[in-house]
Design a protein around this motif. Structure first.
Motif, short mmCIF file in Angstrom:
data_model
loop_
_atom_site.label_atom_id
_atom_site.label_comp_id
_atom_site.label_asym_id
_atom_site.label_seq_id
_atom_site.Cartn_x
_atom_site.Cartn_y
_atom_site.Cartn_z
N ALA A 1 0.82 -1.22 0.00
CA ALA A 1 0.00 0.00 0.00
C ALA A 1 0.85 1.26 0.00
N LEU A 2 0.48 2.18 -0.90
CA LEU A 2 1.13 3.49 -0.96
C LEU A 2 0.05 4.55 -0.74
N LEU A 3 0.21 5.34 0.31
CA LEU A 3 -0.73 6.42 0.60
C LEU A 3 -0.22 7.68 -0.07
N HIS A 4 -1.11 8.48 -0.62
CA HIS A 4 -0.65 9.80 -1.01
C HIS A 4 -1.72 10.84 -0.77
N SER A 5 -1.27 12.08 -0.57
CA SER A 5 -2.21 13.12 -0.19
C SER A 5 -1.91 14.41 -0.93
N PHE A 6 -3.00 15.15 -1.17
CA PHE A 6 -2.90 16.51 -1.71
C PHE A 6 -3.55 17.42 -0.67
N THR A 7 -2.77 18.34 -0.14
CA THR A 7 -3.31 19.27 0.86
C THR A 7 -3.59 20.61 0.20
N PHE A 8 -4.82 21.08 0.36
CA PHE A 8 -5.22 22.36 -0.23
C PHE A 8 -5.20 23.41 0.87
N LYS A 9 -4.37 24.43 0.66
CA LYS A 9 -4.25 25.46 1.69
C LYS A 9 -4.06 26.79 1.00
N ASN A 10 -5.01 27.68 1.20
CA ASN A 10 -4.94 29.04 0.66
C ASN A 10 -4.55 29.09 -0.82
N GLY A 11 -5.27 28.30 -1.62
CA GLY A 11 -5.05 28.36 -3.07
C GLY A 11 -3.84 27.61 -3.56
N GLU A 12 -3.12 26.90 -2.65
CA GLU A 12 -1.96 26.11 -3.08
C GLU A 12 -2.19 24.63 -2.77
N VAL A 13 -1.42 23.79 -3.47
CA VAL A 13 -1.56 22.34 -3.27
C VAL A 13 -0.20 21.76 -2.89
N TYR A 14 -0.18 20.96 -1.84
CA TYR A 14 1.06 20.30 -1.38
C TYR A 14 0.86 18.79 -1.52
N TYR A 15 1.87 18.11 -2.05
CA TYR A 15 1.76 16.67 -2.27
C TYR A 15 2.71 15.92 -1.35
N ARG A 16 2.28 14.78 -0.85
CA ARG A 16 3.23 13.88 -0.17
C ARG A 16 2.77 12.43 -0.37
N SER A 17 3.72 11.50 -0.26
CA SER A 17 3.33 10.09 -0.35
C SER A 17 4.21 9.29 0.58
N LYS A 18 3.68 8.16 1.02
CA LYS A 18 4.42 7.33 1.97
C LYS A 18 3.85 5.92 1.94
N TYR A 19 4.74 4.93 1.98
CA TYR A 19 4.25 3.54 2.07
C TYR A 19 3.62 3.32 3.43
N LEU A 20 2.50 2.57 3.44
CA LEU A 20 1.89 2.17 4.69
C LEU A 20 2.86 1.22 5.39
N ARG A 21 3.25 1.56 6.60
CA ARG A 21 4.21 0.71 7.33
C ARG A 21 3.45 -0.40 8.06
N SER A 22 2.89 -1.30 7.27
CA SER A 22 2.14 -2.42 7.85
C SER A 22 3.13 -3.47 8.35
N ASP A 23 2.63 -4.44 9.11
CA ASP A 23 3.49 -5.56 9.52
C ASP A 23 3.95 -6.32 8.28
N THR A 24 3.06 -6.40 7.29
CA THR A 24 3.38 -7.07 6.02
C THR A 24 4.58 -6.38 5.36
N TYR A 25 4.50 -5.05 5.30
CA TYR A 25 5.59 -4.25 4.70
C TYR A 25 6.90 -4.54 5.44
N SER A 26 6.86 -4.48 6.77
CA SER A 26 8.09 -4.67 7.58
C SER A 26 8.68 -6.06 7.38
N CYS A 27 7.82 -7.09 7.40
CA CYS A 27 8.31 -8.47 7.23
C CYS A 27 8.95 -8.66 5.86
N ASN A 28 8.28 -8.15 4.83
CA ASN A 28 8.80 -8.31 3.46
C ASN A 28 10.12 -7.57 3.28
N ILE A 29 10.16 -6.32 3.76
CA ILE A 29 11.37 -5.51 3.58
C ILE A 29 12.54 -6.14 4.34
N GLU A 30 12.24 -6.61 5.53
CA GLU A 30 13.31 -7.22 6.35
C GLU A 30 13.85 -8.49 5.70
#
Length: 505
Positions: A34-63
Motif C-alpha cells: 500500500a502506498l498512501l498519497h495526499s494533496f493538501t489544499f491550503k490558501n489556493g496552493e496544493v502540497y503533495y506527499r506520499s508514503k508507504y503504509l508501514r504495515s506488519d506485512t511491509y516490515s516483514c517483506n522488507i526485512e
C-alpha cells in the motif's frame, strides 16, 4: 488554473505501490504494498506527499528482502524448513490463513480517526496529515468476521456501518452487518470505538462452503441492500490453497448458471424481507446509491456478465502492449433495479409489480419469488462516486471513471441518472483515478462543488497531476502538476479543513 478559495483540506488516496521486493514479484496488481498519497489544499496552493503504509506485512517483506506474506493473488512460502515437523506445522497454520494487513484499497473515517482498509479483518490507523502508520485493529477481536468490505457507509450520526463474512462460526457461514460508533460514552473515554462495535444483523449464506464475494453494499433510509452474487469463494479450496501451491484468487469461481439474490434488511427490525427477489447471474464490485420511492427500493450498481476484470490485472498482462491486448469480455454497465417491497399479493403470476415510471421490471413467479430485470442507465463506467449528502436518498448525479473495453480508465464522466445525459473530461495519454466530489460550503444544488481526480500519464514526457473540475459544467478549473512518479490508485476520501485536528491537538 485557479482553485476555489473555499477548497481547504486533504485529498487522501490509497492503492498498490510496490510490486517487487528483492528478487520476488507479486503476481497481481491488487497485491502491491500500500502506498498512501495526499494533496493538501491550503490558501489556493496544493502540497503533495506520499508514503508507504508501514504495515506488519511491509516490515516483514522488507526485512526478508522478499515476499513472505501472502496476498490474495500471490501465495508466499516460508523458507523451506530443515525440520520436517516445522514444515508440517507451517502448512497447518495456513489452513485458516493469517491474513495480511497490507491495507491498500480505501480510507475509512471512524470518529475523528482515519484508517487504511482492505478486505481482510485488519485495518491500520493513519495520520492523515503526515501519512504516518499507527496502530493495527483486528475486527475479528470484536465481531466474528474473517473478511470485511472496504466500502463502509456512514449514517447521519457518523457511525460506520460495514459488512463482513463469518466463516468459522460453528459451521454456519453468514454475512454480518456491524456498526462502529462514532464516539464512546464520556465515562469510557479511554476505550476505543471498536470496543463498542455491535452486530446489527446477520444474513445466512445460501451455501455453507461457498459464500458470495462482495466488495460493497447499499443503504437506504430504512434498509440495507445486500446482493448475494454467484461469484463465490470456495472455503475448502481456500483452506488447502497453501498446500496446493495456488493463490486464494484461484478459489473464487463464477457460477453463471446460478441466480443473483437480493437481500433487504430492515434497519429497525433487523429482519431480512421475506419475499425472495432475484435476477440473472452477474458480478458486481461497486454499488452507486440506493433509495426508497412509493413502496419500492431503487438501487444502482455497476455490473458485469463475467469475472474477467480481476484477471486483467495479473502483472504478466500489464506490459507495454497492455492497452491493445487486454480487452474486457464484459463491459461494466450501470444498472438500476426497482424492487417493489409493497405490492398486491393477489397480483397474477407473470405480472410486472413495478408501479413507478421505469423500464425496470419485477415479475411475479409461480413460487411467489420475484424476478427483477434492470433499466440500463449507461455503459462503460466504473469507480462511481456521488455527493455523499445524497447517499440513501433520491439523487441525480454519478461521477465515475470511464472505461470501455480496456480496464484502464481514459476519461472522467458525470452521469445524470434521471435524464441519462453525460458530460466527459479526457485528455491524450491520461489515465484518471476515481473522481471525488467535494461540495462547496454554501451548496444549494446536488452538483455545487468540484470534482478531484489524480491523473497519471502513459506519455513519459508528461508529469502526473491532480485535476480540479467544476462539478456542474465539468470544465477544468486547474491542475496541480506533481514531478514525481505517481501510481494509479484505487479509492480515497476528501477531509475538509474543519475536520482536521490541528497539529497541537
Amino acid at each position: 488554473g485557479q482553485l476555489p478559495t473555499w477548497l481547504q483540506g486533504i485529498l487522501l488516496r490509497n492503492g498498490p505501490g510496490m510490486h517487487t521486493i528483492g528478487d520476488t514479484k507479486y503476481n497481481h496488481w491488487f497485491d502491491g504494498l500500500a502506498l498512501l498519497h495526499s494533496f493538501t489544499f491550503k490558501n489556493g496552493e496544493v502540497y503533495y506527499r506520499s508514503k508507504y503504509l508501514r504495515s506488519d506485512t511491509y516490515s516483514c517483506n522488507i526485512e526478508a528482502n522478499r515476499i513472505v506474506v501472502s496476498e490474495f493473488g500471490t501465495m508466499a512460502y516460508a523458507d523451506p524448513c530443515k525440520n520436517i515437523f516445522a514444515k508440517a506445522f507451517s502448512y497447518l497454520s495456513h489452513t485458516i490463513p493469517e491474513f495480511t494487513d497490507n491495507c491498500l484499497i480505501n480510507i475509512m473515517k471512524t470518529g475523528d480517526d482515519y484508517y487504511a482498509t482492505s478486505e481482510t479483518n485488519f485495518i491500520r490507523k493513519i495520520n492523515p496529515q503526515t501519512l504516518e502508520t499507527l496502530e493495527k485493529v483486528d475486527y475479528s477481536k470484536y465481531v466474528a468476521v474473517n473478511v470485511a468490505t472496504s466500502h463502509p457507509h456512514y449514517d447521519s450520526a457518523g457511525n460506520v456501518l460495514n459488512m463482513g463474512t463469518s466463516i468459522v462460526d460453528k459451521g454456519k457461514t453468514k454475512y454480518i452487518l456491524f456498526k462502529i460508533p462514532s464516539s464512546v460514552p464520556e465515562k469510557e473515554k479511554k476505550k476505543s470505538c471498536f470496543k463498542h462495535m455491535e452486530v446489527v444483523c446477520s444474513i445466512p449464506s445460501r451455501s455453507l462452503l461457498q459464500p458470495s464475494y462482495y466488495h460493497s453494499f447499499g443503504i437506504t433510509e430504512n434498509y440495507i441492500v445486500f446482493i448475494e452474487q454467484p461469484f463465490k469463494l470456495d472455503i475448502v479450496k481456500m483452506a488447502t490453497a497453501y498446500i496446493r501451491g495456488v493463490n486464494w484468487a484461484s478459489c473464487l469461481a463464477y457460477h453463471k448458471e446460478d441466480k443473483t439474490w437480493f437481500h433487504f434488511v430492515d434497519r429497525k427490525t433487523k429482519k431480512d424481507v421475506s419475499t425472495k427477489f432475484y435476477t440473472d447471474a452477474m458480478v458486481l464490485y461497486h454499488h452507486v446509491n440506493a433509495y426508497e420511492e412509493n413502496g419500492h427500493i431503487i438501487f444502482d450498481i455497476i455490473a458485469y456478465t463475467d469475472n474477467s476484470l480481476y484477471d486483467m490485472f495479473y502483472l504478466t498482462k500489464l506490459n507495454k502492449d497492455f492497452e491493445e491486448n487486454n480487452k474486457l469480455t464484459s463491459t461494466p454497465t450501470c444498472k438500476r433495479f426497482v424492487v417493489p417491497l409493497q405490492y398486491d399479493k393477489d397480483a397474477e403470476v407473470g405480472s410486472n409489480l413495478v408501479t413507478i415510471p421505469s423500464t425496470a421490471t419485477a415479475v411475479k413467479e409461480k413460487d411467489g419469488s420475484i424476478y427483477c430485470q434492470p433499466e440500463i442507465l449507461c455503459e462503460g463506467i466504473e469507480l462511481p462516486r456521488i455527493n455523499y449528502d445524497y447517499n440513501g436518498k433520491k439523487y441525480k448525479y454519478v461521477y465515475a471513471a470511464e472505461v470501455q473495453w480496456s480496464p484502464v480508465p481514459t476519461k472522467i464522466a458525470k452521469l445524470n441518472v434521471q435524464t441519462k445525459e453525460m458530460l466527459h473530461w479526457g485528455d491524450d495519454h491520461c489515465w484518471p483515478s476515481e473522481p471525488i466530489f467535494v461540495p462547496s460550503p454554501d451548496a444549494r444544488e446536488e452538483d455545487d462543488g468540484v470534482v478531484l481526480t489524480c491523473i497519471v500519464t502513459s506519455d513519459p514526457k508528461k508529469a502526473p497531476f491532480l485535476l480540479i473540475l467544476d462539478a456542474k459544467t465539468f470544465k477544468e478549473l486547474g491542475r496541480a502538476i506533481v514531478n514525481v512518479e505517481m501510481h494509479l490508485d484505487l479509492h480515497g476520501v476528501f477531509i475538509p479543513g474543519k475536520d482536521l485536528r490541528t497539529e497541537t491537538e
